[in-house]
Every structure is written in structure tokens, then in C-alpha cells.
Design a protein around this motif. Structure first.
Motif, mmCIF file in Angstrom:
data_model
loop_
_atom_site.group_PDB
_atom_site.id
_atom_site.type_symbol
_atom_site.label_atom_id
_atom_site.label_comp_id
_atom_site.label_asym_id
_atom_site.label_seq_id
_atom_site.Cartn_x
_atom_site.Cartn_y
_atom_site.Cartn_z
ATOM 1 N N ILE A 34 0.857 -1.195 0.000
ATOM 2 C CA ILE A 34 0.000 0.000 0.000
ATOM 3 C C ILE A 34 0.876 1.222 0.000
ATOM 4 O O ILE A 34 1.683 1.423 0.918
ATOM 5 C CB ILE A 34 -0.946 -0.002 1.219
ATOM 6 C CG1 ILE A 34 -1.832 -1.271 1.225
ATOM 7 C CG2 ILE A 34 -1.803 1.250 1.208
ATOM 8 C CD1 ILE A 34 -2.680 -1.401 2.448
ATOM 9 N N HIS A 35 0.802 1.988 -1.064
ATOM 10 C CA HIS A 35 1.625 3.186 -1.189
ATOM 11 C C HIS A 35 0.841 4.393 -0.736
ATOM 12 O O HIS A 35 -0.299 4.620 -1.213
ATOM 13 C CB HIS A 35 2.068 3.371 -2.638
ATOM 14 C CG HIS A 35 2.913 2.206 -3.139
ATOM 15 N ND1 HIS A 35 4.261 2.116 -2.879
ATOM 16 C CD2 HIS A 35 2.566 1.129 -3.890
ATOM 17 C CE1 HIS A 35 4.724 1.010 -3.450
ATOM 18 N NE2 HIS A 35 3.706 0.388 -4.062
ATOM 19 N N ASN A 36 1.421 5.173 0.158
ATOM 20 C CA ASN A 36 0.793 6.381 0.660
ATOM 21 C C ASN A 36 1.348 7.593 -0.124
ATOM 22 O O ASN A 36 2.549 7.918 -0.033
ATOM 23 C CB ASN A 36 1.074 6.537 2.161
ATOM 24 C CG ASN A 36 0.228 7.654 2.777
ATOM 25 O OD1 ASN A 36 -0.508 8.327 2.060
ATOM 26 N ND2 ASN A 36 0.369 7.816 4.077
ATOM 27 N N LYS A 37 0.526 8.189 -0.932
ATOM 28 C CA LYS A 37 0.957 9.321 -1.769
ATOM 29 C C LYS A 37 1.059 10.635 -1.014
ATOM 30 O O LYS A 37 1.596 11.627 -1.517
ATOM 31 C CB LYS A 37 0.006 9.473 -2.943
ATOM 32 C CG LYS A 37 0.026 8.275 -3.897
ATOM 33 C CD LYS A 37 -0.881 8.520 -5.064
ATOM 34 C CE LYS A 37 -0.882 7.354 -6.028
ATOM 35 N NZ LYS A 37 -1.769 7.575 -7.173
ATOM 36 N N SER A 38 0.539 10.655 0.194
ATOM 37 C CA SER A 38 0.541 11.933 0.918
ATOM 38 C C SER A 38 1.915 12.228 1.493
ATOM 39 O O SER A 38 2.699 11.329 1.748
ATOM 40 C CB SER A 38 -0.499 11.914 2.027
ATOM 41 O OG SER A 38 -0.261 10.829 2.899
#
Length: 449
Positions: free
Chosen positions: A445-449
Motif C-alpha cells: 500500500i503506497h501512501n501518496k501523501s
């Protein structure tokens, strides 16, 4: 209260009937008057009533004797120290006890009543007596026919001819049938010819069938012949004899076969188109028997995946018994046009493969040794050719192997033995702490924030 019909009403009914039947009204009226006068003079008389009472009394007493004595006679015949054929004949006669009793009673009436009552008329009693005698003789003679339906048909037709002859209507019936005809070109087909053809052909076809069955039974006693050869010869004999029987039956009935050439050709084309699949199944079945690709007793695998043993090969289809004891009737044509695996051809041994995989942390050499050990001592697995285990590749999640072994009874199926080997692999892997892998998935799960 219903009023009596007037002469005008009767005349109009007669004219309407004559118009429907396309008959001269005067001739029809004359025939009706003649039939009415004959009925009053010969049927509605005291002598006829007396004869009817005598006949009915004889019939009642005859059936009563049969009901009382039949069971006792059967026991007496069974206790006799006589050959089987004699007992069989006596049993057939016992089954005709009622008509025999009726014949005896009517014969006694014909013998003694004229001397007791000089003016009595016994013409009808005499006719019924002869009819009963004809029925008894015919029923005893047709016992040589084993087929019950054929036996009853022959008895009925023969007795009908005898009845027409006894009452004096046979010649008139023959003339009426001969007068009814259908003309096709130069060929004239009469109703009498059709009846004679049907009767003669039916008799000849039955004789041909009996001969072919006898030949097939004799072929079974020849040990040097294979089951396929026996079946093929039996089929050829049956077909040839049936064709000859039809031709002989037509010739006996007086049919000119050369006159039917064009007509039979047209009928043959129509029948051929209608029976195309049936004829195809017949000849493909003979082809299979001649080239011996499939024979009774072979274990085959169909294109659908089903495995079974060929029980018998008929003229239309082949019966295959599967492992679950179900009987499948497969058209012969499908065995030629569809892919079929014959496990019995070239030897009964069959190769069975079991595919499995283990975790990457284990030694492949050890896995091969353990897998081959699971086949040792199994009653269905052959030790020659020797079982083998192959390392087939590096899979996505496992080291892949294939265990191969041979069995000598493929007709018993392969699903059961595969299950036993897989259980043996599970047990041996469990003893040596060998893991069987299953797919793993990782989700990031990649967190773009």
C-alpha cells in the motif's frame, strides 16, 4: 312415442347411402332386400336358436371342465416318469383343454342328436365344431415357433383362412382381394398379392432369423475364433439370410422381381435417406470388427473422458460398461469419427502419472527417493516397467515433480490408485516434515501523501 318410419323416409336413406358409396340406388335396394330376406329365412329361426343354445352350452361346459381339471392335470403330468419333450407336449395339450372339451361335446351332439331328433338342423354346430378342431390343430402345430408374437400371428392368420373356407367365403374373399389393385406402369399390385407377400415374407424372415441364431450359438463353441470374428460372421450371416428370405418370400407370393426394379429403386433411395444414420452405424460396426481396432472386452476411453469396458457390439451401437457399472449405448459411427483411446490395444499395461510439488527449502534428490518408495508393494502397480519420479521444473511457488508408474488393470480405473498414491505422499511428507507450498501474495500500500 316414436312414429314408424315412412316408405319415403326409407327410400331417401337408401338413395343417400347409394350416393355416398357411388352405387346404383336400385342395386343397393335390391341387395338390402335380399340380405333382409336371407337373414329372416336362415338366422332368425327356431333351428338357429336351438343351435346357438347347444353351442353356448358346450362352450360353458368346456371352460368349466378346464377350470376344474387344468391344475390337477398339470400335477399329474409333472409326476410322470417320461422324457422332457413328452411332458412338454402334454402340457401344451393341457393348455388346450377348453377347446378340446368343446370339440368333444359338439362332436357328441352331431353324432347322437340326429338319431334322437330326426328333423333337427345342425349346420351351424357342424361349422363351429370344424372351427374348433382347426384351432386345436393349428395351436399345437405352431408350438414349434418359439417367438410368442410370431406364433400368435401365424395361428390367427391360418385360423382365419380355415374359417373362411369352412363358411364358404374363401373364394369370394380371394376374388375381392384380387379385384382391388393398384397399377404402376406395367405392374399391377393387387391386395391379394400384398397379403401373400406379407405372410410369405414374415415366415421366411422368421426362418432366416432362427437359422442365424443357431449359427451364432454354434460359433460360440469354437474356441479358436475371437469374439469379434464370431460377431462379424454372425452379422454377415444374418444380413445375407434376411435379404434372401425377403426375395424368396416375394417370389413365393408371385411377385415378379424384375417388374419391381424401378419401383424398388425409388423406394430404396427414400429408405436409404431415412435410414442413413442406421446404415452408417451398421457398416461402421462391421468395419470395427474387421480391422479389430475395438473388440468386446477392450477397455476404451472416450473423447468425453469416460472409461469403460466394451461389453458387446450390436448392429446399431456398442454397449460400454463404465466403472460405476452404468451401461452406455454409443453409436458405432461415433467410435470411428471421434477420438477413442483403446487401453487394451498393444498390451493392457497403462501408464499413470501423479503430479505434485514441494517447498523450495527441500532437497529434490530426497523427494525423488521418498516418492518412488510410495509405489513399492502396491498390488496394482507393476514393478516392471519400473516406476520413476521426474523433477519437471521450478514452479512459481514450488519444486515440481511427476511420479510415473504402470498398472495392468486399467478397466478398474485410475482415479482410485491416484488417490491412494497422493495419500501415501502426504503420509511420507508428514513423517519427514516436508512442506507442500501454496501460493503467496504480498500487497503493498503506497501512501501518496
Amino acid at each position: 312415442m316414436t312414429a314408424a318410419s315412412s316408405p319415403k323416409t326409407d327410400e331417401s336413406i337408401t338413395n343417400l347411402t347409394a350416393e355416398v358409396l357411388d352405387i346404383d340406388p336400385a342395386a343397393l335396394k335390391s341387395w338390402i332386400e335380399h340380405a333382409s330376406d336371407w337373414t329372416v329365412a336362415n338366422v332368425l329361426t327356431l333351428d338357429t336358436a336351438i343351435e346357438a343354445i347347444i353351442i353356448l352350452a358346450a362352450i360353458s361346459v368346456g371352460f368349466m371342465i378346464d377350470k376344474i381339471s387344468s391344475a390337477k392335470l398339470a400335477q399329474v403330468i409333472n409326476r410322470l416318469h417320461a422324457p422332457h419333450i413328452v411332458k412338454r407336449v402334454l402340457q401344451k395339450i393341457r393348455k388346450s383343454l377348453a377347446p378340446v372339451s368343446i370339440f368333444i361335446l359338439l362332436s357328441l351332439c352331431l353324432t347322437f342328436l340326429p338319431s334322437m331328433i330326426p328333423d333337427i338342423r345342425l349346420g351351424l354346430v357342424d361349422a363351429v365344431t370344424r372351427l374348433t378342431a382347426a384351432w386345436i390343430v393349428i395351436r399345437l402345430v405352431v408350438q414349434i415357433v418359439h417367438n410368442p408374437t410370431m406364433r400368435n400371428v401365424i395361428a390367427f392368420i391360418t385360423w382365419s383362412i380355415a374359417a373362411l373356407s369352412i363358411f364358404g367365403f374363401l373364394d369370394d374373399t380371394v376374388e375381392a382381394l384380387n379385384a382391388t389393385s393398384l397399377t404402376i406402369g406395367d405392374f399391377q399390385l393387387t391386395a391379394l398379392t400384398v397379403v401373400k407377400c406379407l405372410f410369405a415374407t414374415m415366415i421366411m424372415v422368421y426362418i432366416a432369423s432362427s437359422i442365424s441364431r443357431t449359427v451364432e450359438r454354434r460359433l460360440i463353441n469354437i474356441p479358436a475364433m475371437t469374439s469379434g470374428s464370431r460377431l462379424l460372421i454372425g452379422k454377415i450371416v444374418r444380413i445375407v439370410l434376411t435379404i434372401l428370405a425377403v426375395m424368396i418370400g416375394l417370389t413365393m407370393a408371385g411377385v415378379n422381381l424384375s417388374a419391381l426394379a424401378v419401383f424398388s429403386g425409388a423406394v430404396g433411395i427414400g429408405v436409404g435417406l431415412g435410414l442413413q444414420r442406421g446404415v452408417s452405424n451398421l457398416f461402421t460396426g462391421m468395419m470395427l470388427l474387421m480391422d479389430r481396432t475395438i473388440q468386446p472386452g477392450d477397455v476404451i476411453e472416450l473423447s468425453t473422458g469416460g472409461i469403460g469396458t466394451v461389453k458387446q457390439m450390436g448392429s446399431r451401437c456398442t454397449e460400454v460398461i463404465t466403472l460405476d457399472r452404468r451401461s452406455y449405448l454409443i453409436p458405432n459411427e461415433e467410435l470411428v469419427t471421434q477420438p477413442v483411446i483403446n487401453w487394451s490395444r498393444g498390451g493392457r499395461e497403462s501408464l499413470v502419472s501423479v503430479v505434485f510439488g514441494v517447498d523450495y527449502s527441500h532437497n529434490p534428490h530426497q523427494i525423488i527417493t521418498l516418492a518412488r518408495a510410495t509405489t513399492d508393494g502396491h498390488p496394482r502397480i507393476l514393478q516392471f516397467p519400473e516406476p520413476s519420479c521426474l523433477f519437471t521444473g521450478f514452479g512459481d511457488n514450488s519444486l515440481d515433480f511427476q511420479l510415473n508408474f504402470w498398472i495392468a488393470d486399467p478397466e478398474n480405473g485410475t482415479a482410485g490408485i491416484k488417490s491412494e498414491i497422493l495419500l501415501a505422499l502426504w503420509d511420507v511428507f508428514d513423517q519427514h516434515d516436508i512442506k507442500i507450498p501454496y501460493p503467496h501474495r504480498e500487497v503493498f500500500i503506497h501512501n501518496k501523501s
